[in-house]
Design a protein around this motif. Structure first.
Motif, PDB file in Angstrom:
ATOM      1  N   LEU A  67      42.698  21.184  75.851  1.00  0.00           N
ATOM      2  CA  LEU A  67      41.436  20.902  76.540  1.00  0.00           C
ATOM      3  C   LEU A  67      40.309  21.521  75.721  1.00  0.00           C
ATOM      4  N   THR A  68      39.472  20.688  75.118  1.00  0.00           N
ATOM      5  CA  THR A  68      38.383  21.181  74.284  1.00  0.00           C
ATOM      6  C   THR A  68      37.140  21.397  75.129  1.00  0.00           C
ATOM      7  N   LEU A  69      36.581  22.611  75.057  1.00  0.00           N
ATOM      8  CA  LEU A  69      35.401  22.946  75.845  1.00  0.00           C
ATOM      9  C   LEU A  69      34.141  22.424  75.177  1.00  0.00           C
ATOM     10  N   ASN A  70      33.197  21.988  75.987  1.00  0.00           N
ATOM     11  CA  ASN A  70      31.869  21.717  75.461  1.00  0.00           C
ATOM     12  C   ASN A  70      31.300  23.026  74.921  1.00  0.00           C
ATOM     13  N   PRO A  71      30.643  23.021  73.760  1.00  0.00           N
ATOM     14  CA  PRO A  71      30.179  24.281  73.150  1.00  0.00           C
ATOM     15  C   PRO A  71      29.242  25.105  74.021  1.00  0.00           C
ATOM     16  N   GLU A  72      28.694  24.526  75.090  1.00  0.00           N
ATOM     17  CA  GLU A  72      27.813  25.289  75.967  1.00  0.00           C
ATOM     18  C   GLU A  72      28.587  26.103  77.001  1.00  0.00           C
ATOM     19  N   TYR A  73      29.919  26.033  76.948  1.00  0.00           N
ATOM     20  CA  TYR A  73      30.746  26.707  77.947  1.00  0.00           C
ATOM     21  C   TYR A  73      31.735  27.669  77.284  1.00  0.00           C
ATOM     22  N   LEU A  74      31.222  28.517  76.401  1.00  0.00           N
ATOM     23  CA  LEU A  74      32.103  29.419  75.672  1.00  0.00           C
ATOM     24  C   LEU A  74      32.087  30.844  76.210  1.00  0.00           C
ATOM     25  N   SER A  75      31.145  31.187  77.056  1.00  0.00           N
ATOM     26  CA  SER A  75      31.093  32.548  77.581  1.00  0.00           C
ATOM     27  C   SER A  75      32.235  32.760  78.572  1.00  0.00           C
ATOM     28  N   LYS A  76      32.592  34.044  78.756  1.00  0.00           N
ATOM     29  CA  LYS A  76      33.709  34.346  79.653  1.00  0.00           C
ATOM     30  C   LYS A  76      33.402  33.937  81.088  1.00  0.00           C
TER      31      LYS A  76
END
Length: 739
Positions: A67-76
């Motif tokens: 599942l690849t995250l959108n780069p805007e959703y990388l924070s914990k």
């Protein structure tokens, strides 16, 4: 003669503060309905692909999907935990992945950037049911709000797992990495994998294996043409040809020094209580170095090899004496050495040697507590951004849990193909809990990186690799060590193999000088804090070259103060660390240099979120400057910044710099702009990329240097002002300051 020693007990000045948290609502790149519509065909395709796998490739029907995250959703805080729970899938790892998202929030143009691919495991029926239910999922269903965080869904295939070029031979020794921890591995994954391999006609016993975090590293003999079938086993994360050990030959060869006699000291080590271990090619019994070196044969070791012995002698010599100067008698060593011979057989001829050597090292470190450890060996393998090697994972895990300062040579492939990344630092120099040491070409002022010294950057987090450099020899200026003969003689050599123990020697010197006044984390911080970089590329020399003598590290000029903070901080806590300055306003330009280091547990199965601990620093230069009336704390000013190693935040990952476990910077200010300056320190913790609050506080070391050229008695003023709090760290053993 007056000596201004560095000041300790800085942690006494720290105080708790309260910081208002929170921010505005996050604007998603996709609406719920857009996310549901675009993800449904992806999930259904991935489900069909894993349904088509052979049953034997899916242990107990389990399969792995990315599942690849959108780069805007990388924070914990953005971790899609509720979605994973609602779907019934279990996260087992992740890796960095470079993508161009279909859309960004606030109508910004998409651009290529790094993000995270999560690996999740579940029965194939679970993915099948998720794909069938997703088209009718309600917007208020559990986890539905997290759908917008996903950019892509894919089932990894063999082509995604096989690393590097496979050999042309019919048979090979492979390194296989599985999504499995020690509990699920032995009880569940390995028996199924063994059955699967038997079905392919491959015998396996898995005697050589290492569990670290959520990964299992295996050694496997198999036909090369079965690589795709082996990688089809869904729990396989990576497969590569087993790397070979670095060839431990000097990078430069120079003639010996005829007619130059070498007279070694006769005194015992200055502090024999310091425990130092070297893992290398061995030192022969009866060699002159055995006055300070104890040769030890590692468990199960074979006969010694002459070339490895020569390397081991040179490494031990560098740790005892540094670079030998024919014009100056060698100084008495600071500490004795336990030299473990972990190498045997002909160099590079045994394809199994890499796991054998790592097993020997791990056995020793498990049983014996050492304060200093040197590794001038390892795989001949440049680091990778999307995976952590067994050597790095095992050593980083061990170093995170012990009070040990380890120096690791970065390797001698600095002249490799830069476009292919073959010149990058070599495993395990990417350990975040160790000092990665490169080489420079001269001990003199006009220095630069030795051409052979491998370069950075490291992996994010851990970008600043090498951490630092030291003289390692060059063709025109070889590194001189004690030769292999039974009569002391000079031997000319070169390589990062000798720069690493030379740096570690300086660390043992600080320990011998100050005893328990400085812990090992503070010694590591001091070494980095004292480096000189000049105009050299950070990717080539890290933070810079270590000083040539102890005086540069432990003594201050009259217009300078250097304070050591050795403290702990609890998760989610904020503390304020004052920068000691004299009463009244400083005049002219004032330089502030700060270095922060801490050890951190690691998650090797999540290389993009590798470090579990993050310390965020906010600099507040003036305690009476507020931009808004409602402001709780004084204005902040960038100090370490949001860039690391010259890379912007977009080139890294959002907030990635906050997870670097070593920060170092120097800033210049007008004295009038400083009034009771402080650093606010905040402890973030995560586990496998998601929010987490551990029970134990985190130890940190921070060094701050203030230099005010117009205040000629700065040191004395600060000592008087903080007389009841700060203490000069005085030597406990009378040794020469000059190396």
């Amino acid at each position: 003669m007056k000596r201004n020693f560095l000041l300790g007990k800085g942690e006494r000045l720290a105080e708790d503060i309260t910081v208002r948290g929170g921010g505005g609502p996050k604007e998603a790149p996709y609406t719920f309905f857009e996310a549901r519509q675009r993800l449904t065909p992806m999930l259904q395709k991935a489900s069909s692909q894993i349904d088509a796998l052979p049953d034997a490739a899916c242990p107990n029907e389990q399969a792995v999907v990315g599942l690849t995250l959108n780069p805007e959703y990388l924070s914990k805080s953005a971790y899609p935990l509720e979605l994973l729970k609602a779907a019934g899938v279990t996260p087992v790892g992740s890796r960095p992945r470079r993508i161009t998202p279909e859309r960004r929030s606030r109508n910004r143009a998409p651009s290529e950037t790094l993000t995270t691919e999560l690996f999740v495991m579940a029965p194939r029926a679970t993915f099948r049911n998720w794909g069938a239910l997703l088209p009718s999922l309600a917007e208020n269903a559990p986890g539905a709000k997290d759908l917008a965080s996903l950019e892509d869904i894919e089932a990894p295939g063999p082509e995604d797992k096989i690393k590097g070029k496979l050999p042309d031979a019919q048979e090979a020794v492979f390194e296989v990495v599985l999504h499995a921890d020690s509990l699920t591995g032995d009880r569940f994954v390995l028996p199924y994998f063994q059955q699967y391999l038997a079905h392919l006609g491959v015998e396996s016993d898995f005697r050589r294996r290492f569990y670290v975090g959520g990964l299992c590293f295996l050694e496997l003999d198999a036909p090369v043409d079965l690589a795709d079938e082996i990688a089809t086993f869904t729990v396989v994360r990576a497969l590569r040809e087993m790397p070979r050990l670095r060839m431990l030959r000097p990078t430069i060869r120079a003639a010996t020094l005829p007619g130059q006699s070498l007279i070694l000291p006769t005194a015992p080590a200055i502090d024999p209580s310091i425990r130092v271990a070297v893992f290398d090619g061995g030192v022969p019994d009866g060699h002159p170095l055995t006055s300070w070196v104890t040769p030890i044969e590692a468990h199960g070791i074979g006969p010694a090899h002459s070339e490895f012995l020569k390397h081991g002698i040179g490494v031990s010599s560098a740790l005892l004496f540094g670079h030998l100067d024919p014009k100056v008698p060698p100084a008495v060593p600071y500490a004795n050495i336990d030299h473990y011979r972990v190498l045997d057989t002909d160099p590079g001829q045994n394809p199994h040697e890499l796991f054998d050597v790592l097993d020997r090292i791990e056995r020793v470190l498990t049983d014996q507590p050492y304060e200093f450890v040197n590794l001038s060996l390892g795989p001949r393998l440049p680091i990778e951004d999307d995976d952590v090697h067994a050597w790095t994972a095992v050593l980083d895990d061990r170093l995170a849990r012990t009070d040990t300062l380890a120096a690791i040579a970065v390797g001698n492939d600095g002249e490799g193909d830069a476009l292919l990344g073959l010149n990058r630092i070599q495993v395990p120099a990417d350990c975040v809990n160790a000092l990665a040491v490169g080489a420079c070409d001269t001990p003199d002022t006009d220095w630069q990186r030795a051409a052979y010294s491998s370069v950075g950057p490291g992996r994010s987090p851990g970008l600043m690799k090498p951490d630092l450099v030291d003289f390692g020899g060059s063709l025109g200026r070889p590194f001189l060590v004690v030769g292999e003969g039974l009569t002391p003689e000079f031997d000319a050599t070169g390589g990062t193999s000798f720069a690493a123990p030379s740096v570690l020697r300086l660390g043992t010197g600080i320990k011998a000088h100050f005893g328990s006044g400085l812990n090992l984390l503070a010694i590591r911080t001091l070494l980095i804090h004292s480096t000189e970089c000049a105009d050299h590329s950070r990717q080539e020399v890290g933070w810079g070259r270590v000083p040539r003598d102890l005086a540069t590290i432990v003594l201050c000029d009259d217009d300078t103060i250097r304070i050591v903070y050795q403290g702990t901080i609890s998760p989610a806590r904020y503390i304020r660390i004052p920068v000691p300055v004299p009463p009244g306003e400083l005049t002219g330009n004032v330089s502030i240099k700060a270095t922060l280091c801490y050890k951190t547990p690691t998650d090797p199965h999540h290389p993009g979120n590798y470090t579990r601990a993050g310390l965020e620093l906010t600099f507040r230069p003036h305690d009476q400057k507020f931009s808004r009336e409602t402001q709780l704390h004084p204005d902040s000013k960038s100090f370490f910044g949001t860039t690391v190693n010259g890379m912007t935040e977009d080139e890294l990952r959002k907030d990635a710099w906050k997870w670097e476990n070593c920060l170092h910077a120097t800033k210049s200010f007008r004295g009038s702009s400083l009034r009771n300056p402080t650093f606010d320190l905040h402890y973030n913790a995560r586990l496998e990329g998601r929010d987490f609050r551990p029970d134990e506080p985190l130890s940190y070391a921070m060094i701050i240097t203030v230099k005010a050229r117009n205040t000629l008695d700065l040191y004395d003023q600060v000592v008087r002002k903080y007389a009841t709090q700060l203490e000069p760290i005085r030597p406990v053993v009378d040794i020469p300051i000059q190396l």
